[in-house]
Design a protein around this motif. Structure first.
Motif, mmCIF file in Angstrom:
data_model
loop_
_atom_site.group_PDB
_atom_site.id
_atom_site.type_symbol
_atom_site.label_atom_id
_atom_site.label_comp_id
_atom_site.label_asym_id
_atom_site.label_seq_id
_atom_site.Cartn_x
_atom_site.Cartn_y
_atom_site.Cartn_z
ATOM 1 N N SER B 143 0.834 -1.201 0.000
ATOM 2 C CA SER B 143 0.000 0.000 0.000
ATOM 3 C C SER B 143 0.868 1.250 0.000
ATOM 4 O O SER B 143 0.623 2.204 -0.745
ATOM 5 N N SER B 163 0.116 6.566 5.963
ATOM 6 C CA SER B 163 -0.574 5.276 6.003
ATOM 7 C C SER B 163 0.353 4.207 6.553
ATOM 8 O O SER B 163 -0.044 3.363 7.353
ATOM 9 N N LEU B 230 -6.523 7.383 5.627
ATOM 10 C CA LEU B 230 -7.205 6.973 4.397
ATOM 11 C C LEU B 230 -7.446 8.122 3.420
ATOM 12 O O LEU B 230 -7.190 7.966 2.222
ATOM 13 N N SER B 241 -6.910 3.038 -5.453
ATOM 14 C CA SER B 241 -7.907 3.432 -4.458
ATOM 15 C C SER B 241 -9.101 2.496 -4.518
ATOM 16 O O SER B 241 -9.658 2.109 -3.488
ATOM 17 N N HIS B 245 -7.922 0.559 -1.264
ATOM 18 C CA HIS B 245 -8.424 1.455 -0.236
ATOM 19 C C HIS B 245 -9.937 1.547 -0.207
ATOM 20 O O HIS B 245 -10.490 2.460 0.362
#
Lengths: 115, 954
Positions: B143, B163, B230, B241, B245
């Motif tokens: 990520s 993150s 986020l 995304s 995410h």
């Protein structure tokens, strides 16, 4: 004899360390040389001194001194020769480019040269 | 098979760089088969899973630590595996049209994506907590890499770091929690821990373990107050995304909470924490989402809010574990079914909405709501997708989001009857919060679709004229959003195949999927839930109408609120504090660093001597003291002690040499002839070397250091000296085991055919050491060569400085001696020395000598020649490239060593035998001699290379 050697080794270490902590590169290198001597004698002394003949078989002796430290030391002597030579050239190079042989001076000098 | 499934993405990633050879094809095509095939495989597992079977395979990894690669495919992991591979396939397809094939580092993009896919599969399939943890952190890393994909942007790096820090913080907490669980149960296997669940709540570590595990889950799933990473993660490319995410990675926390439910559910702390954190996140996220102007930021907060919704459902569903009565279990357990169903729905509508936003961004060049509007005419298909997605998200019929939203309301209404909590009518707050949050959800869903597509066209605010996206780009979101439609009409088919097995797995396998079945319908009559939905629509619509007047849009979307300020402040404090702390002791002074090292030596070695029992200073059985030895020691120490006080360089060097020669004499006395020989020659060559370099170095200055410094140095040095003396004494006082040297002494002649044990150890018993040693020497000599020949160019000014000391002509070492006697003698002496060195070489195996000594002696002879005739003469007469000589020597040594392979013996095995040779008579020949020849040549090469390189500097 061993305790005399122990004290002598300690003294060699002390002088070596003291030299290493000084500023002059030449002294530092000589310090490592003395330190190496100390290490070699330490290895030899640890195995016990004069407890037999030299470790060459067939001399008719009943006991021999410990050959292992000797092999270690032999390796170390040759290696430290190479290392010392490298140190020397490094010191020489450092002096050539920095214009000083003082360790702390080099940093300052380098910063000046950069700025 | 499951292990292979995890491996496939990683292996596939290894093939990506090969795509360079096909520059005309988008690398996405090469990636696509991996998730596609895996998706089909996992689809094929649905029937077994629906029947309540689970697949368990294990491969031992570190059995002693209880860590094995054990994988489980039950209903819950299968659901996630399908999400990961299915949405993964769609995202890869989408990305092929979203990201140009020539865009920079597109291959890296797929590399990271595949890495994430494999890691995420690992998370959801692992049964072992340690393996799960490893994969968990790997998803954080993937990520991080994907968020920072456009790493030249400052915001991307900021978001990626944020993150990473937050999720890894949670991950570490989780790691600690896992280990607490291990302490309680003695196993890392989730199944085995769950089997012991009944006895756990009494344990004092139960609550800490629960909190730590939840920290991991909450950070990963962006629950309040850890959600702040986020929105900043939205800097990632939109396919990322959509994938990481919203659809998969952020659901890892939900996965874990559900997976650990059999262990923790039934505890009221678990019920309250999970439910309340979920509800707060739901409310907070939905409220923040309304205020966003950036479409992706809106979706980010919406994701946070929806994750909170599912989290709260998992918490509420854990109420079922308090009861044994099937009616009660069904009443409260409905929440778990709702959670699973909504999880699927969310992946469907949020994934497609992200893709829609990506398309809008792609076509108009902006995601700013204030610049968008009226796209409905220009992009009708995109609008349709957005409409279905948003309505499903808002919980409107006839889409699947409506069904799960209804179930959510039911669960929240039912929980009022949960009396184990003893909070009375306060329980009413839960459905109220849920309802308010749903109103906000409705509002932002409407904003998303109608502010973008409805209203006046605002083409004048756009950089380019938008038009409908290509079919390829639209394929993924259309396919995905149509599922929102399909699921709505076959909810029970979906229920039987995916939801029920997942719910059964979450309940810890005590129920079969059939028992866990909950029938899902559109129409339940005029129930409370329906009235709630109607209320949401009415109030939501009213809010949406007045929304423009409420001026909610004029705020920046990130970096302003308290939590972000807290995060930034904390980061600053840590960075500055860390730097200040490091600066305290890392001052840049080499002397200080050396003092640390020596102090540590004193503390570690001295401490061991003092504190370990059974170490005594040896006081007996000493060798006798003779006058000569004492004299030698005294001279050696005297010479050494004179070095620091020497006023000139020559003196310092000569004093050191003197000490070295005394050491040589001591070696001789202490029965070490080989050492004495070697040390003598090395000492000679070293002194020559020192003197060679010497003229380049400046004059020794008196040490101008402060007195304090001198005294500290002396103190540290004395400390080291005393420590070493004690070590020497202690080593003689105790001999805890038999020295291995007896083996060498016994075997030297028997198995190696040599009488000089030291030499046999060097070339045979410990030949490997010697091989490496000569390599090190070779490297050192090449290093010297490099430093001198390829050295840094000096600036004219510095060059002038350095030539000054060198300008004293022949200060130390004449280029060519004028001493006739020396030159005449040396011709003879060199021959003698070389013959002697050859003798030493061949004698070495049985008498003092050997390759090292012989080589040093040969080198000494060559140096003598150079002294008397000049370097250039020697170089002309003996045309040898000493670097090549070194290489030849090394090759001989290595080949001899490897030669034993031919005879099927291990590396460096030697053979020997006795042969009758002419002239020499009975001669013992050993391959060890060949190895020694390699050593000899290498060392000669090294020494001469060093000397000639330094001397050649003139």
């Amino acid at each position: 004899m061993e305790w005399i050697m122990a004290v002598a080794i300690g003294a060699l270490f002390m002088i070596g360390v003291y030299l290493i902590l000084t500023k002059s590169l030449l002294r530092v290198i000589l310090g490592t040389s003395l330190l190496t001597h100390g290490v070699h004698l330490l290895l030899l002394t640890m195995a016990g001194l004069k407890r037999g003949a030299a470790p060459i078989l067939g001399s008719g002796s009943e006991s021999y001194v410990d050959p292992l430290p000797q092999a270690l030391i032999l390796t170390s002597i040759v290696i430290s020769f190479g290392v010392t030579a490298l140190f020397f050239v490094l010191a020489y190079r450092a002096y050539q480019t920095r214009g000083t042989d003082e360790i702390d001076g080099m940093d300052a000098e380098g910063k000046e040269a950069d700025s | 098979m499951l292990h292979i499934a995890i491996l496939i993405p990683f292996l596939w990633a290894a093939l990506i760089p090969l795509m360079r050879v096909l520059p005309r094809i988008h690398p996405g095509w090469a990636v696509l088969p991996a998730p596609g095939a895996l998706f089909i495989y996992f689809l094929s597992r649905i029937p077994q899973s629906a029947a309540g079977e689970s697949l368990f395979t294990t491969v031992p990894w570190m059995p002693d630590l209880g860590i094995d690669l054990s994988l489980v495919l039950d209903g819950w992991s299968l659901l996630f595996a399908l999400l990961i591979t299915g949405i993964g396939t769609l995202v890869v397809w989408y990305s092929m049209f979203y990201m140009g094939k020539n865009s920079e580092s597109i291959r890296q993009f797929y590399l990271y994506l595949l890495m994430f896919m494999g890691a995420m599969l690992g998370v959801v399939l692992s049964d072992n907590l340690m393996v799960l943890y490893a994969f968990w952190e790997l998803t954080s890393i993937a990520s991080f890499l994907l968020i920072a994909f456009w790493y030249r942007r400052e915001r991307s790096r900021y978001g990626a770091l944020k993150s990473m820090l937050i999720t890894v913080f949670g991950g570490l907490a989780m790691f600690a929690g896992f280990n607490l669980l291990y302490l309680m149960t003695g196993t890392y296997s989730i199944r085995e821990i769950a089997a012991q669940a009944a006895s756990l709540p009494e344990h004092s570590l139960f609550l800490p373990a629960m909190i730590l595990v939840l920290l991991g889950a909450f950070t990963k799933s962006a629950q309040f107050p850890f959600h702040i990473w986020l929105p900043d993660a939205m800097e990632a490319p939109t396919p990322v995304s959509a994938y990481l995410h919203s659809a998969t990675m952020v659901k890892a926390g939900l996965y874990l909470v559900a997976r650990m439910s059999p262990v923790f559910a039934g505890d009221s702390a678990w019920f309250w924490t999970v439910s309340l954190v979920g509800l707060v996140t739901l409310l907070y996220g939905s409220f923040k989402a309304i205020r966003q102007t950036d479409l992706k930021a809106l979706l980010a907060y919406s994701t946070i809010s929806q994750l909170g919704l599912i989290m709260s459902l998992l918490g509420v569903g854990s109420a079922a574990a308090f009861f044994d009565d099937p009616a009660q279990i069904a009443l409260f357990g409905l929440a778990t079914t709702a959670a699973v169903f909504h999880l699927i729905n969310h992946a469907v509508f949020k994934g497609s909405l992200f893709m829609v936003v990506g398309i809008v961004d792609h076509e108009t060049g902006t995601r700013d709501l204030r610049r968008l509007g009226g796209l409905i005419k220009l992009m009708p298909v995109t609008f349709a997708v957005a409409l279905i997605g948003s309505f499903s998200m808002a919980g409107l019929p006839p889409f699947s989001g409506f069904l799960s939203k209804e179930m959510f309301f039911t669960a929240m209404v039912n929980i009022r009857e949960f009396d184990a909590a003893n909070v009375g009518s306060w329980m009413l707050l839960l459905p109220i919060i849920a309802w308010i949050a749903s109103v906000f959800t409705f509002v932002y869903s409407m904003i998303l679709v109608f502010k973008t597509f409805g209203g006046k066209a605002m083409n004048n605010k756009l950089d380019k004229l938008p038009h409908e996206a290509s079919a390829g780009l639209l394929a993924s979101p259309v396919l995905l959003v149509s599922l929102a439609f399909v699921f709505a009409f076959i909810p029970n088919a979906l229920g039987r195949t995916l939801i029920d097995p997942a719910v059964a797995a979450v309940r810890g396998g005590v129920l079969s999927p059939a028992d866990a079945h909950v029938s899902i319908h559109f129409w339940h009559g005029w129930t409370t839930e329906l009235w709630m939905t109607i209320g949401v629509v009415l109030l939501g619509s009213a809010l949406y109408m007045t929304y423009g007047r409420l001026k909610m849009l004029d705020r920046e979307w990130s970096g302003r609120d308290t939590l972000n300020r807290l995060y930034n402040g904390l980061l600053n404090v840590l960075e500055n504090g860390g730097r200040r702390f490091t600066d305290l002791y890392m001052t840049g002074s080499v002397r200080l660093y050396l003092i640390y090292i020596f102090l540590f030596l004193i503390a570690a070695v001295g401490g061991t001597l003092i504190f370990s029992p059974g170490i005594s200073l040896g006081m007996e059985n000493y060798a006798p003291i003779t006058f000569y030895e004492v004299a030698l020691v005294v001279v050696m120490l005297g010479a050494a002690a004179a070095v620091p006080f020497a006023k000139s360089r020559v003196n310092a060097i000569l004093f050191t040499g003197a000490a070295g020669y005394m050491v040589t004499a001591l070696f001789l006395i202490f029965r070490a002839p080989d050492l004495a020989l070697t040390q003598m020659i090395v000492e000679t060559v070293s002194v020559i070397l020192f003197l060679l370099c010497f003229k380049f170095l400046p004059k020794l200055k008196r040490e101008k250091e402060k007195h304090v410094f001198k005294w500290t140095n002396l103190l540290v040095a004395a400390g080291v000296g005393i420590t070493v003396t004690l070590v020497a004494m202690a080593s003689m006082g105790s001999s805890p085991f038999e020295p291995i040297s007896n083996y060498f002494l016994n075997e030297s002649y028997e198995s190696a055919g040599g009488k000089n044990v030291v030499n046999v150890i060097l070339v045979d018993f410990r030949g490997f050491d010697t091989l490496f040693e000569i390599m090190v020497l070779g490297i050192a000599s090449l290093g010297i060569y490099g430093l001198i020949k390829l050295g840094v160019r000096t600036t004219p000014e510095q060059g002038a400085k350095s030539t000054k000391p060198a300008s004293q002509p022949h200060a130390s070492f004449p280029l060519r001696s004028n001493d006739v006697i020396l030159r005449t003698m040396s011709r003879v002496i060199v021959l003698i020395i070389i013959s002697f060195s050859l003798y030493l070489f061949f004698a070495g195996h049985n008498n003092p000598g050997g390759g090292f000594i012989a080589a040093l002696m040969t080198a000494a002879a060559l140096i003598l020649l150079a002294v008397s005739f000049g370097m250039d003469t020697v170089r002309r007469v003996i045309r040898i490239d000493y670097r090549i000589l070194t290489a030849i020597g090394l090759s001989i040594a290595i080949l001899t060593a490897a030669g034993s392979f031919v005879f099927g013996a291990p590396f460096l095995s030697h053979a020997f035998g006795h042969f009758e040779l002419p002239i020499l008579g009975d001669t013992e020949l050993a391959t060890a001699v060949l190895f020694d020849l390699g050593v000899y040549l290498a060392v000669v090469g090294v020494v001469m290379n060093i000397i000639f390189t330094i001397k050649g500097e003139d």
